[in-house]
Design an enzyme around this catalytic site. Structure first.
Site, mmCIF file in Angstrom:
data_model
loop_
_atom_site.group_PDB
_atom_site.id
_atom_site.type_symbol
_atom_site.label_atom_id
_atom_site.label_comp_id
_atom_site.label_asym_id
_atom_site.label_seq_id
_atom_site.Cartn_x
_atom_site.Cartn_y
_atom_site.Cartn_z
ATOM 1 N N GLY A 14 67.457 35.586 5.703
ATOM 2 C CA GLY A 14 66.944 34.225 5.716
ATOM 3 C C GLY A 14 67.269 33.451 4.455
ATOM 4 O O GLY A 14 67.162 33.968 3.349
ATOM 5 N N LYS A 45 70.250 32.992 -2.673
ATOM 6 C CA LYS A 45 69.349 31.864 -2.895
ATOM 7 C C LYS A 45 69.908 30.865 -3.906
ATOM 8 O O LYS A 45 69.703 29.671 -3.794
ATOM 9 C CB LYS A 45 67.988 32.373 -3.390
ATOM 10 C CG LYS A 45 67.353 33.421 -2.495
ATOM 11 C CD LYS A 45 67.068 32.896 -1.107
ATOM 12 C CE LYS A 45 66.440 33.975 -0.265
ATOM 13 N NZ LYS A 45 66.319 33.649 1.133
ATOM 14 N N ASP A 122 73.558 21.052 8.339
ATOM 15 C CA ASP A 122 72.440 20.257 7.815
ATOM 16 C C ASP A 122 72.824 19.405 6.606
ATOM 17 O O ASP A 122 72.126 19.390 5.586
ATOM 18 C CB ASP A 122 71.256 21.172 7.457
ATOM 19 C CG ASP A 122 70.784 21.972 8.653
ATOM 20 O OD1 ASP A 122 70.919 21.483 9.789
ATOM 21 O OD2 ASP A 122 70.279 23.094 8.458
ATOM 22 N N TYR A 166 76.493 21.996 14.966
ATOM 23 C CA TYR A 166 76.491 23.430 15.262
ATOM 24 C C TYR A 166 75.688 23.790 16.514
ATOM 25 O O TYR A 166 75.516 24.965 16.828
ATOM 26 C CB TYR A 166 75.966 24.221 14.067
ATOM 27 C CG TYR A 166 74.588 23.811 13.584
ATOM 28 C CD1 TYR A 166 73.437 24.270 14.213
ATOM 29 C CD2 TYR A 166 74.446 22.969 12.480
ATOM 30 C CE1 TYR A 166 72.189 23.899 13.764
ATOM 31 C CE2 TYR A 166 73.198 22.597 12.024
ATOM 32 C CZ TYR A 166 72.069 23.069 12.669
ATOM 33 O OH TYR A 166 70.831 22.697 12.222
ATOM 34 N N TRP A 225 74.805 32.089 15.831
ATOM 35 C CA TRP A 225 73.808 32.212 14.752
ATOM 36 C C TRP A 225 72.479 31.982 15.458
ATOM 37 O O TRP A 225 72.100 30.855 15.755
ATOM 38 C CB TRP A 225 74.085 31.157 13.686
ATOM 39 C CG TRP A 225 73.122 31.107 12.535
ATOM 40 C CD1 TRP A 225 71.788 30.874 12.579
ATOM 41 C CD2 TRP A 225 73.444 31.249 11.140
ATOM 42 N NE1 TRP A 225 71.247 30.868 11.322
ATOM 43 C CE2 TRP A 225 72.244 31.098 10.415
ATOM 44 C CE3 TRP A 225 74.616 31.485 10.434
ATOM 45 C CZ2 TRP A 225 72.190 31.166 9.021
ATOM 46 C CZ3 TRP A 225 74.566 31.561 9.054
ATOM 47 C CH2 TRP A 225 73.377 31.412 8.360
ATOM 48 N N ASP A 226 71.745 33.052 15.744
ATOM 49 C CA ASP A 226 70.586 32.977 16.625
ATOM 50 C C ASP A 226 69.302 32.776 15.824
ATOM 51 O O ASP A 226 68.868 33.664 15.086
ATOM 52 C CB ASP A 226 70.483 34.252 17.462
ATOM 53 C CG ASP A 226 69.687 34.032 18.740
ATOM 54 O OD1 ASP A 226 68.773 33.178 18.712
ATOM 55 O OD2 ASP A 226 69.981 34.695 19.755
ATOM 56 N N ASN A 227 68.695 31.606 15.984
ATOM 57 C CA ASN A 227 67.455 31.268 15.266
ATOM 58 C C ASN A 227 66.198 31.611 16.050
ATOM 59 O O ASN A 227 65.116 31.091 15.745
ATOM 60 C CB ASN A 227 67.448 29.775 14.937
ATOM 61 C CG ASN A 227 68.473 29.409 13.885
ATOM 62 O OD1 ASN A 227 68.600 30.067 12.861
ATOM 63 N ND2 ASN A 227 69.222 28.347 14.135
ATOM 64 N N ASP A 232 61.143 29.668 9.305
ATOM 65 C CA ASP A 232 61.070 28.929 8.045
ATOM 66 C C ASP A 232 60.652 27.472 8.230
ATOM 67 O O ASP A 232 60.440 26.768 7.251
ATOM 68 C CB ASP A 232 62.416 28.993 7.301
ATOM 69 C CG ASP A 232 63.606 28.645 8.183
ATOM 70 O OD1 ASP A 232 63.425 27.848 9.121
ATOM 71 O OD2 ASP A 232 64.700 29.171 7.937
ATOM 72 N N ASN A 260 69.020 35.336 12.871
ATOM 73 C CA ASN A 260 68.349 34.785 11.696
ATOM 74 C C ASN A 260 66.860 35.124 11.842
ATOM 75 O O ASN A 260 66.172 34.532 12.656
ATOM 76 C CB ASN A 260 68.553 33.273 11.635
ATOM 77 C CG ASN A 260 67.996 32.655 10.367
ATOM 78 O OD1 ASN A 260 67.709 33.351 9.400
ATOM 79 N ND2 ASN A 260 67.831 31.339 10.370
#
Length: 809
Positions: A14, A45, A122, A166, A225-227, A232, A260
């Site tokens: 994450g 990060k 984003d 995306y 990209w599987d959320n 979050d 993710n």
């Protein structure tokens, strides 16, 4: 070439929340190896786009950490993918920026990394003047830089590109007609894989048709990209359910799938375990039913394996064995104490605040002492008092309502629901309940669905048991109370679950899951108290004050996801189960009453909040007398009447408006209360008409029955019932008074107790409530202010020095 065709299935660490520790990542790699996953994408990060540090190279120490991480992953047979997000501030046409980007990625490549990802998600679509002159479009700029970086790194076998568009909902005007995606498909080098999340950022399902459409535009199969389990975006939600909504047959249309996960490491056992089951099922060529992926079977298998870990004595952050041994003694102590000695780092935690004890008037019991000295002794004394009282049968007295306790004594099963018998271990049924309450972003588990359905029905039909309802068929009342009992039982199970998580040996699970279980426990306490209160206390629509029943548009629905439709992103409705239960309450829109950081020191004590019963009076009087004695140094006149303090502080409310009194109790019994007055004007008249004459008879000014220290009692009581300004009562017609014993460590129970009363006041038509506090009592002023109370009057309340705080409902 064969290696490039391998289906990439694994995990994204994450990008938000706490960074995972190296020990946690080692455990993750072991899980992935055990479950057949092969790819780990690492987004450091310090390289997040919002920190704008992608230009800086790693220090020698940082290099060492990253090299260790890469080697650890590769030693487990995993592909380590290093991701960078330069899109926030890169100037695509700048040779300097491009050189800095190459330098950073070359440094990582020299550490042994052989797979990379460039992320442009984003970010703003606009370009600076220089880029607008150099490139024909935003997509052209991204693709040009990506192709150059890919060639610079030697065309690695795995190189991922995340576009700004995306998912389907971000494409303009659509997936098939998006100029941005068309440019990416035509100009991006064919061996670069494009990341995609599905029709939405968080897609409930992935279909072959939708993937075929994007595959056609991109001219290559995408990588998902599987959320599905990413949390979050909502600090009150966690996703423990199985991997679901993605058929294994999708693999033929994909380059890979990376999950993710939750920000909290320990929350990801079931998601990753079930992802491994999904991946293995897709590799099987036979059509045997037993080999086909089934989310429910995958959940059961994951639960069985997780149970072996849940009750292990693991420390927060998966610390080393030496650290575990060093802190094992502290862990043992924390199971039997209300204050854990383990260091805490919960998200949003703040220093421990002492529980404020609210005065009922200017001379009522003071706030709790700054030190909890003597708490254990007092607790033993409270338990001893209870043991000396005759036991009472565990049944309801004749004529009582469901949820109404048989008395105020300690140790009764109806209130305690067992003295937290699950401490130290989590049962499989409790873990299933936990998973069901924190299931998936678009779907609740069975227990949560039933809870929301029953609460919605009870709310919509509360007129059946209202205080002023004259003719209700008995079978309708029985149905209402039957559903009520189910809700109360589930709320008790949630309280027991909280107790077991806090008291369990696995501090790693506690560290990660506690804020969520604590939040749901508090919301369930309010809901349970409110459902108990509704029966025989709520006023129906025919009342002059009206009710809250038609104030919400959620009636008749089971879940926020259903209300918003399956195509809505799950962040459109905040809070998950906690948020939906909250919104079913009359004051559900007052988020400041429900969303607070968890306490620094978790308590495994089992608390309960319920409406007041007449048999609680003796214990409440004893409690306020005990608080009063603390201000007198523990000295009490042997000839003083034992009811003096109780009659002054609690008596009027308990006698004249008991329906707005709530009790807080723990395993030992009553430890707090909140008293409400729905209409202060009417209450003052009733006091003068009935309560004050009774007190004059009970405490004659002089004579044979005179009690020392009571000469001025009647005068003080009359002052307590003095008038408030009409300007105050016009907007704030109701009043509250709160008290609690100082051995409470978790300040949230006092907030939850207060919230239960505000819910009842709002339900019966109150538009505002106030509380009087001494101006020197900063602790209480701060507590109320955090709950949305504002200063209304100062020095004007009943011609005495005092601060009146109020809030609208």
């Amino acid at each position: 070439m064969e290696e490039k065709k391998q289906f990439l299935c694994g995990v994204v660490e994450g990008f938000y929340g706490r960074p995972w520790t190296m020990d946690q990542r080692k455990v993750l790699f072991q899980w992935m190896q055990n479950w057949g996953l092969n790819t780990y994408l690492y987004g450091p990060k310090d390289d997040l786009k919002h920190r704008l540090l992608w230009r800086e190279v790693y220090s020698h120490e940082e290099e060492g950490h990253l090299r260790t991480l890469i080697k650890e992953a590769q030693s487990r047979g995993l592909r380590f993918v290093y991701a960078l997000s330069p899109g926030q501030d890169i100037v695509f046409s700048s040779s300097c920026d491009l050189t800095l980007l190459k330098r950073k990625l070359r440094q990582v490549s020299d550490l042994g990394c052989q797979a990379f990802a460039i992320l442009f998600d984003d970010i703003d679509h606009s370009m600076c003047q220089a880029d607008s002159e150099a490139f024909s479009s935003f997509a052209h700029a991204q693709v040009t830089v990506t192709n150059e970086i890919y060639r610079f790194l030697g065309e690695p076998p795995v190189f991922l590109f995340c576009p700004t568009e995306y998912c389907g909902s971000l494409c303009s005007p659509s997936v098939s007609k998006s100029p941005y995606l068309q440019t990416v498909g035509e100009d991006l080098l064919p061996n670069i894989t494009v990341i995609w999340t599905g029709s939405k950022v968080i897609s409930r399902k992935l279909s072959v048709d939708c993937l075929a459409e994007v595959e056609s535009v991109l001219q290559r199969p995408p990588l998902i990209w599987d959320n599905l389990h990413a949390n979050d975006y909502d600090s009150r939600r966690l996703f423990l359910g199985p991997f679901k909504g993605r058929e294994p047959q999708l693999r033929s249309h994909l380059r890979g799938l990376l999950l993710n996960p939750n920000c909290e490491f320990e929350a990801n056992y079931i998601p990753l375990h079930s992802l491994g089951s999904w991946y293995r099922a897709g590799k099987e060529e036979r059509k045997d039913e037993e080999l086909e992926y089934c989310p429910d079977r995958a959940l059961s298998a994951a639960l069985q394996d997780w149970m072996a870990e849940l009750n292990q004595p693991l420390q927060a952050g998966r610390q080393s064995t030496r650290a575990e041994q060093r802190s094992s003694a502290q862990t043992t102590c924390s199971k039997t104490s209300d204050r854990s000695d383990c260091p805490s780092g919960f998200r949003g935690s703040s220093a421990v605040a002492k529980l404020p004890v609210f005065p009922l008037n200017s001379s009522s019991p003071p706030s709790s002492p700054t030190k909890l000295k003597g708490t254990e002794t007092e607790g033993r004394e409270r338990e001893k008092r209870r043991s000396n009282q005759p036991s009472q049968p565990n049944h309801q007295p004749q004529g009582s309502r469901p949820g109404a306790p048989p008395g105020g004594g300690r140790g009764q099963k109806a209130q305690s629901s067992g003295l937290c018998g699950g401490k130290g271990t989590l049962s499989e049924s409790q873990v299933r309940l936990l998973v069901g309450l924190y299931y998936l972003p678009h779907e609740h588990g069975p227990a949560a669905q039933k809870l929301l359905q029953d609460l919605t029905w009870l709310k919509a039909n509360c007129h059946l048991v209202s205080a002023n309802c004259k003719k209700t068929p008995p079978q309708k009342i029985d149905e209402w109370r039957g559903r009520s009992s189910r809700v109360l039982s589930l709320c008790e199970d949630i309280a027991q679950l909280h107790c077991s998580v806090v008291g369990g040996a696995n501090r790693a699970v506690l560290y990660d899951l506690y804020p969520y279980v604590w939040d749901l426990r508090n919301t369930a306490l309010v809901a349970k108290a409110f459902i108990c209160w509704l029966d025989g206390r709520v006023l129906s629509d025919s009342s002059a004050m009206g009710t809250w029943r038609n104030c919400f548009h959620w009636c008749g629905k089971a879940a926020g996801a259903d209300l918003l439709g399956v195509e809505s992103e799950p962040w459109a409705f905040k809070g998950g189960v906690s948020g939906e239960v909250q919104m079913l309450l009359p004051i559900g829109s007052s988020s400041e009453l429900f969303t607070h950081p968890p306490p620094l020191f978790p308590t495994s004590r089992l608390y309960n909040i319920r409406p007041y019963h007449s048999k609680d009076k003796l214990e409440l009087y004893r409690m306020v007398r005990q608080l009063h004695l603390r201000t007198q140094g523990g000295q009490e006149s042997t000839s003083a009447h034992p009811d003096i303090i109780g009659d002054r502080c609690l008596g009027p409310c308990l006698a004249l408006c008991p329906e707005y009194c709530f009790i807080l109790e723990d395993e030992l019994g009553v430890c707090g209360c909140v008293l409400g007055i729905v209409d202060v004007r009417s209450f003052a008249k009733r006091c003068q008409a009935s309560w004050m004459p009774a007190m004059r008879d009970k405490y004659p000014p002089k004579g044979g029955n005179t009690h020392p220290n009571t000469q001025d009692l009647i005068q003080l009581m009359e002052e307590d019932q003095g008038e408030y300004p009409d300007s105050l009562l016009y907007h704030f017609p109701s009043q509250l008074r709160l008290d609690a014993l100082p051995e409470l460590v978790d300040i949230s129970v006092s907030r939850t107790l207060l919230t239960a009363l505000l819910t009842a006041l709002k339900a019966n038509g109150s538009q505002g409530v106030f509380c009087e506090v001494q101006p020197t009592d900063r602790q209480r002023l701060e507590f109320l202010t955090k709950l949305g109370f504002l200063e209304i009057l100062r020095g004007e309340a009943r011609s005495r020095e005092g601060v009146v705080l109020g809030r609208l409902l």
